[in-house]
Structure formats: structure tokens, C-alpha cells
Design a protein around this motif. Structure first.
Motif, PDB file in Angstrom:
ATOM      1  N   VAL A 175     -27.381  12.923  16.044  1.00 17.00           N
ATOM      2  CA  VAL A 175     -27.999  12.475  14.847  1.00 17.00           C
ATOM      3  C   VAL A 175     -28.690  13.707  13.924  1.00 17.00           C
ATOM      4  O   VAL A 175     -29.701  14.094  14.594  1.00 17.00           O
ATOM      5  N   VAL A 201     -33.471  20.024  11.728  1.00 12.61           N
ATOM      6  CA  VAL A 201     -33.450  21.461  11.297  1.00 12.61           C
ATOM      7  C   VAL A 201     -35.008  21.942  10.600  1.00 12.61           C
ATOM      8  O   VAL A 201     -34.845  22.892   9.912  1.00 12.61           O
ATOM      9  N   GLY A 231     -20.686  17.064   9.568  1.00 10.39           N
ATOM     10  CA  GLY A 231     -21.142  18.513  10.244  1.00 10.39           C
ATOM     11  C   GLY A 231     -22.719  18.803   9.859  1.00 10.39           C
ATOM     12  O   GLY A 231     -23.089  17.799   9.111  1.00 10.39           O
ATOM     13  N   HIS A 238     -30.187   6.664  -2.577  1.00  5.26           N
ATOM     14  CA  HIS A 238     -30.749   6.693  -1.185  1.00  5.26           C
ATOM     15  C   HIS A 238     -29.717   7.012  -0.058  1.00  5.26           C
ATOM     16  O   HIS A 238     -30.105   7.222   0.817  1.00  5.26           O
TER      17      HIS A 238
HETATM   18  C1  LIG Z   1     -41.579   7.810  -1.162  1.00  5.98           C
HETATM   19  C2  LIG Z   1     -40.297   8.165  -0.942  1.00  5.98           C
HETATM   20  C3  LIG Z   1     -39.847   8.259  -2.247  1.00  5.98           C
HETATM   21  C4  LIG Z   1     -38.392   8.894  -2.265  1.00  5.98           C
HETATM   22  N1  LIG Z   1     -37.872   9.024  -3.500  1.00  5.98           N
HETATM   23  C5  LIG Z   1     -36.520   9.321  -3.632  1.00  5.98           C
HETATM   24  C6  LIG Z   1     -35.912   9.705  -4.727  1.00  5.98           C
HETATM   25  O1  LIG Z   1     -36.696   9.835  -6.070  1.00  5.98           O
HETATM   26  N2  LIG Z   1     -34.775   9.956  -4.824  1.00  5.98           N
HETATM   27  C7  LIG Z   1     -33.902  10.199  -3.886  1.00  5.98           C
HETATM   28  O2  LIG Z   1     -32.546  10.540  -3.897  1.00  5.98           O
HETATM   29  N3  LIG Z   1     -34.466  10.016  -2.703  1.00  5.98           N
HETATM   30  C8  LIG Z   1     -35.651   9.314  -2.476  1.00  5.98           C
HETATM   31  N4  LIG Z   1     -36.417   9.169  -1.284  1.00  5.98           N
HETATM   32  C9  LIG Z   1     -35.419   9.237  -0.194  1.00  5.98           C
HETATM   33  C10 LIG Z   1     -35.462  10.443   0.868  1.00  5.98           C
HETATM   34  O3  LIG Z   1     -36.493  11.022   0.529  1.00  5.98           O
HETATM   35  C11 LIG Z   1     -33.900  11.194   0.470  1.00  5.98           C
HETATM   36  O4  LIG Z   1     -32.987  10.644   0.864  1.00  5.98           O
HETATM   37  C12 LIG Z   1     -34.008  12.695   0.952  1.00  5.98           C
HETATM   38  O5  LIG Z   1     -33.081  13.570   0.622  1.00  5.98           O
HETATM   39  C13 LIG Z   1     -34.051  12.621   2.631  1.00  5.98           C
HETATM   40  O6  LIG Z   1     -34.339  13.851   3.004  1.00  5.98           O
HETATM   41  P1  LIG Z   1     -34.892  14.147   4.707  1.00  5.98           P
HETATM   42  O7  LIG Z   1     -34.927  15.637   4.714  1.00  5.98           O
HETATM   43  O8  LIG Z   1     -36.049  13.387   4.663  1.00  5.98           O
HETATM   44  O9  LIG Z   1     -33.776  13.706   5.480  1.00  5.98           O
HETATM   45  P2  LIG Z   1     -33.595  12.853   6.770  1.00  5.98           P
HETATM   46  O10 LIG Z   1     -34.212  11.507   6.505  1.00  5.98           O
HETATM   47  O11 LIG Z   1     -34.083  13.502   7.696  1.00  5.98           O
HETATM   48  O12 LIG Z   1     -32.034  12.362   6.976  1.00  5.98           O
HETATM   49  C14 LIG Z   1     -31.316  12.048   5.783  1.00  5.98           C
HETATM   50  C15 LIG Z   1     -29.889  11.839   6.195  1.00  5.98           C
HETATM   51  O13 LIG Z   1     -29.359  13.344   6.110  1.00  5.98           O
HETATM   52  C16 LIG Z   1     -28.739  13.714   7.484  1.00  5.98           C
HETATM   53  N5  LIG Z   1     -29.037  15.076   7.735  1.00  5.98           N
HETATM   54  C17 LIG Z   1     -30.305  15.436   7.856  1.00  5.98           C
HETATM   55  N6  LIG Z   1     -30.260  16.722   8.010  1.00  5.98           N
HETATM   56  C18 LIG Z   1     -29.083  17.326   8.088  1.00  5.98           C
HETATM   57  C19 LIG Z   1     -28.363  18.399   8.200  1.00  5.98           C
HETATM   58  N7  LIG Z   1     -28.839  19.552   8.594  1.00  5.98           N
HETATM   59  N8  LIG Z   1     -26.901  18.491   8.020  1.00  5.98           N
HETATM   60  C20 LIG Z   1     -26.423  17.326   7.670  1.00  5.98           C
HETATM   61  N9  LIG Z   1     -26.897  15.921   7.783  1.00  5.98           N
HETATM   62  C21 LIG Z   1     -28.365  16.077   7.721  1.00  5.98           C
HETATM   63  C22 LIG Z   1     -29.126  12.724   8.473  1.00  5.98           C
HETATM   64  O14 LIG Z   1     -28.594  12.526   9.309  1.00  5.98           O
HETATM   65  C23 LIG Z   1     -29.630  11.342   7.586  1.00  5.98           C
HETATM   66  O15 LIG Z   1     -28.354  10.717   7.223  1.00  5.98           O
HETATM   67  C24 LIG Z   1     -37.808   8.890  -1.206  1.00  5.98           C
HETATM   68  C25 LIG Z   1     -38.009   8.453   0.030  1.00  5.98           C
HETATM   69  C26 LIG Z   1     -39.300   8.301   0.157  1.00  5.98           C
HETATM   70  C27 LIG Z   1     -40.127   8.042   1.388  1.00  5.98           C
END
Ligand SMILES: Cc1cc2nc3c(=O)[nH]c(=O)nc-3n(C[C@H](O)[C@H](O)[C@H](O)COP(=O)(O)OP(=O)(O)OC[C@H]3O[C@@H](n4cnc5c(N)ncnc54)[C@H](O)[C@@H]3O)c2cc1C
Ligand SMILES: Cc1cc2nc3c(=O)[nH]c(=O)nc-3n(C[C@H](O)[C@H](O)[C@H](O)COP(=O)(O)OP(=O)(O)OC[C@H]3O[C@@H](n4cnc5c(N)ncnc54)[C@H](O)[C@@H]3O)c2cc1C
Lengths: 477, 376
Positions: free
Chosen positions: A79, A102, A214, A425
């Protein structure tokens, strides 16, 4: 929420697997202790938790490739994880998986202002991409509210959006290329600093594939020159129908605001009690922001105010300076926090055609009474991306389940009126089992066929996105 | 005089007995029943030489199914003429922002370009540099794959991350993954005013630097092109009249180090359609590179004429028949498509990507009956 039964034959081999991983990574990059793995037990969807078998934190693409090669060879599920802010459970581990984080890969590889791109390692946070170029007058446009924490890796996987995507598009419209490691360890370069794909648009399908095709380790992102300035106006109306009409009229008039945000009464009340932004108490509040030079902003706002005034607003407030602009945004930006003060909440993310806004809002408030759970609505009105926040009490027996049931009904409604389950999301585990509502069997087969090509063994984040019954033949094959 | 075109276009127009399904179901039945190969034809304005097989025309899958001006969305069946779509949008003062090109002059063809053909080739014009490509405006597709399955992906709303984005995958797939039956778009308002500034006398490298300076400014140019033959560099501004006037002034100031700008009547349709090469003999190449590589590359390829669009990111090159542009590119990142001429149309992909693409085609068209051989 159902998850597949963890594969005991993997967990039984934990020591062997960890030993192999330690052979290709520094000791500090492999986390196998059962206490320490708890740090990775959930993402932003905290209702669901499960520590992984182990976690790895590589620092280079080569290390990622080495890890994936081992997992592929030993049939170990993986994951991927960025910053763990997913609201859909996208980064939720399974008990038999390796979490591949990452976060340590957060460098800037290249910035090029002549050709307007930046190349970064994907563990870099969204906001620090802009941070790397803003002194030179540039910015990276997609701006999820979580931008301080979330990583480009997660943004690409979820195709994340933000408040300003009405004008600038979402991640996929600002992504030019990636370095990606396939599940078998093959490193591929897709796209780059030039425009459009030479062959099939693989980049387009990788963006938004939720970590199932990937592991993306580097990305080339389009950067844009910062606008000269930006200014919001606030308008309040007695009904959401009228506010919806104002949105339509503004769009039809040919102005393209960078943002049109909407809040309803429950949300206004909550934020007023919390942030005291001085919002009017009314049924529907809009914040509209435009960009340009001072004179350009004046001209656009004059047009917008004229449209707004025609619809009998209870309040019409134009920001005169940065301070007033800040106050107009204050309530909107604290909306989630304010709702969180009242109770636990679940944040939905369905999108609807803008014309259906009044109907959908009315139905949601009717359903709120039926389920006995309060809802506040705050969302990106310009593009119909709703964020109903359903309040519930996590400590009350059955409340989470009731809330999930209510949420599912709202999402079904979104699909019914011509929209979709999730606008930004992602599906993750949260909306996985609702996919049948939006897609036919053939629609889902076509999507799963793509995963078959990239990850034939279905080892990458396989319990997500597709309803378990639909993906089962592939997962257990 | 159209020297290298591979075949006369009439060969690609639907014949009396060609397959012309009138519904998705009929199309599905036809594909299920066929042994193939099938050659998908929209308006037939850009025939591809090497494709063989019976013509499958989308002509009867035509018509706009939804236009919601207040939501900036339009849905149309794949065989709908682009002209019909543009006319419908114009009644509401809207347009397809990515400016699809008209190939008829360049290719020496007649016929009515269809929206399905535009999507299948991901056709975008000069405005691509500021607002994005065809694929960026495409919200949803319906298609019938090579096994006859009827599939939908995306939808008609602007933000949608529900499941994989096959919409992008189908934009630019040249019908090799399925026959598009319906497409939906985000459209944009048309603008109140447009003006074009020109710089003259710049060499290619300097012109590209000037274009980069404009694109790197906050003044939102929506077209930046350079024509070495006339030594003219064009900068387009669009929007509300007062804003256009203001930005034109600012861009002029910004470009002062490159010379004095002049107001001109920019002919963006000619730039878009590369009409300068129409009727001239030779192969026509379309090369995508990063702008700062473009001038040096142009010198290397031995073209009779070149034209730059997208701030230098797109090179149109008219070359002697048989020129190997790809060999000249060497390690320069990017890709070259042979738009007119005999030879391999698409840039060969590196082995791992080619394997993925082949794998995808095998999944969507397991019997290999759709536009076989177009993309390799
Ligand atoms: C308070 C709050 C506000 C938010 N506001 C928004 C908003 O305004 N707009 C919005 O779109 N989202 C929002 N989000 C949702 C979230 O922040 C986004 O989905 C964000 O892009 C997730 O990034 P992350 O690095 O935390 O990913 P993670 O939560 O770590 O992972 C998300 C997904 O990406 C995959 N992934 C992670 N790294 C890789 C990689 N290197 N290669 C391939 N796949 C990978 C994971 O397997 C998982 O499926 C919000 C979340 C919170 C908590
Ligand atoms: C190799 C090639 C490269 C091109 N490059 C560019 C470019 O870089 N920039 C540009 O602006 N234009 C480009 N075009 C031109 C573009 O194809 C035409 O402008 C547009 O397709 C006109 O529509 P049409 O209906 O006449 O298409 P046609 O000439 O009928 O078809 C064009 C292509 O699309 C396929 N196709 C048509 N309809 C469907 C459908 N419903 N479902 C699936 N496939 C379909 C056809 O099989 C054919 O491969 C290119 C065309 C080709 C063949």
C-alpha cells in the motif's frame, strides 16, 4: 466496512520478508516493530484502523524499485502512502501489507521558469512546491485544503482538487510527467517537460488511480506565474435556489472567477460560533473570488455585484483590503474545524450538475430529518463539488453506521441527478461498495482491465476502489 | 498539389455498403459480429494511410444531447460535426476553449470534421498553452470496445475522480481502444475582446525567449506563436475589453527588450491550421518538445520550413519527403508525429511503455479489429 481476509501465508513469512527488505534498505527505513507500525494504521478516515505488517521509508527511486521487486517476487501486498491525509481510506493498510511511504523523498530536482515546470520527489508536500517557486513569482495551482500536509504523491493518486480549480483545473491538468515504479520493479518515465503524450495518454490514467497502478516517485508539475492580485466578495441569500441561480448567472455572464464557494445556514451558524467572521445569518452564502490587476478586479467585481444585486441579497460585501479579504475567507476556511467542534463528522464529496443544486440541497435537508442527523453544506459551487458534513457521535452505539447509511443515500442522490460519488477525495474504501450505483459491470471491468495490465498479480492497494465482490476473482487468482 | 498524402480521402468516406450504425446497441452488435478489421471513420478529414479494413462510419451517431450553458457543459454523440457544436455554443456566447484545428487545407481533404475524430486524436490548437488540451476539457466518454462491450467513463460534471480516468486514455487513442459513441465537454465563455501583438525580426531562439517571458508573466496570453518565414512573433490576449487593453500595454512593456510590439490582426485560424504548409510538397511533422529545446532542434532537422506554436512547445515542420526527424531529435525529450507523409505516424515508445500500451490494446480490443496498426 469489510476488508479482505489477510493472507496468513504472507504474515507467516514476515521475518523472511523483513530480512529481505533490510538487505536493500538502511535499518532505519524498515519499520517492523508492532508498536511502531501503529503510526501507519490509518489515514484521514480515522474510523478505520489496521496496522500494516511492516512499513518502509525509501529515499530513492532505486530503493523503491528494490522493495517492489522483493514484494512482487514474494507475493506481498503493498500500500503506497504519501502523508496519510486521504479522507477515503486510500492509504489504509491491510494486516498483510507493506506500507511503502514516500515521505522521505521530498526534494526539488529541477525548477525551470523559462519552460514553466518544477520536478520534485513526490513525498514533497503540496504547499512546499509553491514554497519552492513563489519567491520567483510562480505557484503550483492545485490547492487542496490539506495542502500544508498532503504530498504530491497522494495528490497524483487521488487527482486532488482545491478551491481554485474552477480556473486552474485539478491535479491531472497540471501534471506533465512522472517517474513511476511498477509492481515488478520496472521503472518507467511517462511524459516530462514537453506537452501531451506521444502514444496513449498513460499519465492521464495513472493520475487518479489511487496507488493501484504503480508507485510514483518523481513528478514534473506545471507552475504558473502568480496573478497580480485577488479579491473576494461575499453575498448572502434567503434561499439556496436563489444562490444557485446567482452562480449560474455569473458563469453565463462570461466572468471566470477563480473560486465560487457556498455555505448553508447550519454551516454558517457553526462557523460564526467558532470563528466569528461576521457572516450574515441566512440560508445561503457565497464567496466569489476573482484575480487580476486592481482595475481588472474592480471591473469583474462590478459585473458580479450587479448580477448579485439583481437577486435581492440579504448582504453584499466587497473586500476593500487584504484584511477584509481575510475576514471573508476566515469562516469558509474554518468551516471544517467549526463543524468538528460540534461533533464528529463525516465529509462527503459527491459532485452534481450545478443546475441540480437547489433540488439536492432540499433533499439532503429532508433526509437529515429522516435520519435524525444534522448536516452542514460547504462546497465548491462553481463546479458542483459538494461537501455535505454529516454530524454524528462516534461514542454512540450505531451512530457511525447510521451516518454511513445517510452518506450513502446522499451519494446515490448525486449519481441519480447526473453527478458522481466523488469529486476530489477518491473512492478508497469509503465509496468502494457504492461503485455499483454509478457503474455497470462492463464499466468496472474496463477499469479493472487497466489494473490487470499494470499490476497483473493485483498486489498494489488491491482492496480499494473496486467493490470487493467485483475484484475478488482477480485478487484471489 | 498534395504530394505525399497517402491516399485520396474518398477512400475513407463511408461507402454505400459500409457499416453505419445508428445506435450504440447496433454498433455493439456489428462489432461482435465482425471478423474485422474495421477502419473507424468520423468525417474522414484526416485519413491514416496504413489502416486497412471495412469502413465503420460514425455519421449516424450524431447530435448534441445536452447543452447546459450555466454549467458550462455540452454532451454530443461522436459523429456530430464540430461545426454544429461550435454553432450551438455560439448561440450562448460559448466555445470549445481548446480550439480544435481544421485539417482540411493541410491534408487536402474535404468532409466534415466530427467531435469524435477530434477526441480520438486529442486535437488542440494555440490556446492549449494557456487553458489546456482537448483531453483537459473532456469530462466523459461512452464507447464500444473491440469485444462489443458498451462502456461509460467519467460523466458530465467538472470534478470527478470516481474510478479510473479512462476519459484521458481515450483522448488520443485514435480509436484503437474502442469506438467513441458520446463525449461530454467542459466549455468556456467566449470573450468580449481579442487583440494580437507582434514582434518582428527575431531569430528563433530569441523569439522563444520572448514567448517564455510573456508566458511567465501574470498577463495571461492565450496564444504565442512564431513564424520564422516572416520573422513575426505573435502574442494573443483575450478577455474583457478593458482588461485586454491593460494587459496589452503591460505585455508591450515587458517585451520592450525584444523590440517594439505592433498591434496586428492576428490570424489565429491560419496558425492553428498551419495553412502556410498547405499545398506545399513535403512531409509534415508535428513535434512536441520543451520550448527551450525547440530552436536548436529545428536547426538540426533540416526542414524546408518550420512554425512554432505553444510558446515553442509545438513545432510544425515541413520537411523533404523521407526526412527522419526522430533520428535528428536524438536524446531531446519529446515526440514527433508524422501528420502528412508515408512512414511511421507515431513516435516509437520506450520498451516498457510500449509493453503497457500493447497490453491495454489487447485488453480493450482482444481480437485486434479496431483501427489495427495505427498506433503500432
Ligand atoms: C482536512 C483535510 C482537508 C482536505 N481537503 C482536500 C481538498 O480540498 N481537496 C482534495 O482533493 N482533497 C482534500 N483532502 C484529502 C487529501 O488530503 C487528499 O486526497 C491528498 O491528495 C492525499 O495526499 P496524501 O499525501 O496525504 O496521500 P495519502 O493519504 O498518503 O494516500 C492517498 C492515496 O494515494 C496513494 N499514494 C500515496 N503515495 C503514492 C505514491 N507514491 N504512488 C502511488 N500512489 C500513492 C495511496 O495508496 C492512497 O490511495 C483533505 C484532507 C483533509 C484531512
Ligand atoms: C496521426 C494523426 C495525427 C494527428 N495529429 C493531430 C494534431 O497533432 N493536432 C491536430 O490538431 N490534429 C491532429 N490530427 C487530426 C485530427 O484527427 C482531425 O482534426 C480530426 O480527427 C477531425 O475529425 P474527423 O471526424 O475528420 O476525423 P477522421 O479523419 O474521420 O478520424 C481521425 C481519427 O480518429 C478516429 N476516429 C474518428 N471517429 C472516432 C470515434 N467515434 N471513435 C474512435 N475513433 C474515431 C479515426 O479512426 C481516425 O484515426 C491528427 C490525425 C492523425 C490521424
Amino acid at each position: 466496512m469489510q476488508m479482505p481476509i489477510p493472507d496468513a501465508s504472507v504474515i507467516d513469512r514476515k521475518d523472511q520478508i523483513v530480512a529481505r527488505l533490510l538487505a536493500v534498505l538502511p535499518k532505519t527505513a524498515v519499520i517492523a516493530d508492532v508498536v511502531e507500525t501503529r503510526a501507519y494504521e490509518c489515514d484521514g478516515l480515522t474510523a478505520y484502523r489496521c496496522p500494516p505488517m511492516c512499513a518502509v521509508l525509501p529515499t530513492t527511486t532505486d530503493e523503491v524499485a528494490a522493495v517492489l521487486r522483493i514484494c512482487h517476487e514474494m507475493d506481498v501486498p503493498v500500500v503506497p502512502r504519501g502523508s496519510g491525509t486521504s479522507l477515503a481510506g486510500g492509504a489504509l493498510p491491510t494486516a498483510d501489507c507493506v506500507i511503502l511511504g514516500v515521505a522521505k523523498m521530498n526534494g526539488v530536482i529541477e525548477t525551470n521558469y523559462d519552460d514553466r515546470y518544477i520536478r520534485v520527489q513526490t513525498g514533497r508536500t503540496n504547499l512546499s512546491v509553491t514554497g519552492a517557486v513563489e519567491a520567483d513569482g510562480f505557484f503550483y495551482a492545485p490547492d487542496p485544503s490539506s495542502q500544508l500536509a498532503c504530498a504530491i504523491a497522494g495528490n497524483i493518486a487521488m487527482n486532488s482538487g482545491g478551491a481554485h480549480c474552477l480556473k486552474y483545473g485539478v491535479t491531472t491538468n497540471n501534471l506533465m510527467g512522472v517517474t513511476m515504479v511498477m509492481m515488478d520493479g520496472t521503472v518507467v518515465e511517462i511524459g516530462g517537460a514537453h506537452m501531451d503524450a506521444g502514444g496513449l495518454d498513460l499519465l492521464g490514467v495513472i493520475c487518479g488511480s489511487e496507488g493501484q497502478l504503480g508507485v510514483v516517485t518523481e513528478a514534473t508539475l506545471r507552475i504558473l506565474p502568480k496573478p497580480e492580485g485577488a479579491r473576494p466578495v461575499l453575498m448572502g441569500y434567503d434561499s439556496s435556489e436563489v444562490a444557485g441561480q446567482v452562480v449560474t448567472d455569473i458563469i453565463k455572464a462570461g466572468v471566470l472567477p477563480v473560486a465560487i464557494e457556498f455555505m448553508d445556514r447550519p454551516c454558517i451558524e457553526a462557523t460564526e460560533n467558532f470563528a466569528h467572521a461576521g457572516y450574515p445569518m441566512c440560508e445561503a452564502l457565497l464567496i466569489v473570488e476573482v484575480e487580476g490587476s486592481d482595475a481588472e478586479i474592480d471591473a469583474q467585481l462590478a459585473l458580479i455585484m450587479k448580477i448579485a444585486a439583481k437577486h435581492n441579497p440579504v448582504e453584499l460585501r466587497e473586500a476593500k483590503d487584504a484584511d477584509e479579504a481575510g475576514r471573508i475567507w476566515l469562516g469558509r476556511k474554518s468551516a471544517f474545524g467549526a463543524m468538528g467542534q460540534i461533533n464528529d463528522y463525516m465529509c462527503l464529496d459527491g459532485t452534481i450538475p450545478v443546475s441540480e443544486l437547489p433540488y439536492v440541497l432540499r433533499r439532503i435537508s429532508e433526509m437529515s430529518k429522516e435520519f435524525g442527523l444534522d448536516v452542514g453544506n460547504v462546497f465548491h459551487a462553481g463546479d458542483g463539488n459538494m461537501h455535505p458534513l454529516i454530524l454524528f457521535d462516534a461514542n454512540k452505539e450505531g451512530d457511525l453506521e447510521l451516518c454511513e447509511e445517510f452518506g450513502a443515500e446522499i451519494l446515490k442522490l448525486c449519481v441519480e441527478v447526473g453527478g458522481c460519488l466523488t469529486g476530489e477525495h477518491g473512492v478508497g474504501i469509503e465509496k468502494r461498495d457504492l461503485m455499483h450505483v454509478q457503474f455497470s459491470k462492463a464499466d468496472l471491468e474496463a477499469q479493472m482491465a487497466v489494473k490487470d495490465v499494470f499490476d497483473p498479480k493485483w498486489l498494489l492497494n488491491a482492496a480499494k476502489v473496486f467493490p470487493l465482490d467485483a475484484s475478488e476473482p482477480r485478487r484471489v487468482a | 498539389m498534395h504530394p505525399s498524402p497517402v491516399a485520396s480521402h474518398s477512400q475513407f468516406l463511408p461507402k454505400e455498403n459500409s457499416m453505419t450504425p445508428t445506435s450504440e446497441l447496433e454498433l455493439s452488435d456489428m462489432i461482435k459480429a465482425t471478423k474485422g478489421p474495421l477502419r473507424i471513420v468520423g468525417g474522414g478529414t484526416r485519413p491514416i494511410g496504413r489502416v486497412v479494413g471495412e469502413a465503420l462510419s460514425t455519421a449516424a451517431l450524431s447530435g448534441i444531447t445536452l447543452h447546459e450553458p450555466g454549467a458550462l457543459t455540452l454532451v454530443a454523440r461522436a459523429g456530430t460535426p464540430v461545426a454544429e457544436i461550435e454553432a450551438t455554443l455560439a448561440t450562448q456566447n460559448q466555445r470549445l476553449a481548446f480550439e480544435p484545428m481544421d485539417h482540411r487545407a493541410l491534408m487536402g481533404t474535404t468532409g466534415q470534421p466530427t467531435i469524435g475524430g477530434v477526441v480520438a486524436a486529442n486535437v488542440s490548437g494555440p490556446r492549449r498553452i494557456s487553458v489546456g488540451a482537448c483531453r483537459d476539457f473532456l469530462l466523459g466518454v461512452r464507447f464500444v470496445d473491440g469485444a462489443g462491450n458498451i462502456v461509460k467513463n467519467g460523466g458530465r460534471v467538472m470534478k470527478n475522480v470516481t474510478g479510473y480516468d479512462l476519459v484521458k486514455l481515450f483522448a488520443g487513442a485514435y480509436g484503437t481502444l474502442g469506438v467513441l459513441t458520446e463525449v461530454s465537454f467542459k466549455v468556456l465563455p467566449a470573450v468580449e475582446a481579442e487583440t494580437t501583438l507582434a514582434l518582428s525580426g527575431l531569430d528563433d531562439a530569441t523569439a522563444i525567449r520572448a514567448m517564455s517571458a510573456a508566458l511567465g508573466s501574470p498577463f495571461e496570453v492565450t496564444g504565442v506563436a512564431h513564424d520564422p518565414a516572416q520573422a513575426l512573433t505573435h502574442f494573443r490576449l483575450e478577455g474583457f475589453a478593458a482588461s485586454v487593453a491593460y494587459r496589452a500595454k503591460e505585455i508591450s512593456k515587458l517585451l520592450a527588450p525584444f523590440g517594439a510590439t505592433q498591434d496586428t490582426q492576428g490570424d489565429w485560424a491560419a496558425i492553428r491550421d498551419v495553412t502556410a504548409f498547405a499545398g506545399k510538397s513535403g512531409d509534415v511533422w508535428r513535434i512536441s518538445v520543451k520550448p527551450s529545446d525547440a530552436a536548436a532542434l529545428s536547426e538540426k532537422i533540416g526542414a524546408d520550413a518550420v512554425q512554432y506554436d505553444w510558446g515553442g512547445g509545438l513545432i510544425w515542420a515541413l520537411c523533404p519527403v523521407g526526412t527522419d526527424v526522430r533520428a535528428a531529435m536524438g536524446n531531446t525529450a519529446g515526440h514527433a508525429t508524422l501528420i502528412r507523409g508515408a512512414g511511421q505516424t507515431f513516435h516509437p515508445e520506450p520498451a516498457p511503455l510500449a509493453a503497457i500500451s500493447t497490453g491495454l490494446r489487447a485488453k480493450f480490443d482482444p481480437r485486434g479489429v479496431l483501427n489495427t496498426g495505427i498506433m503500432g
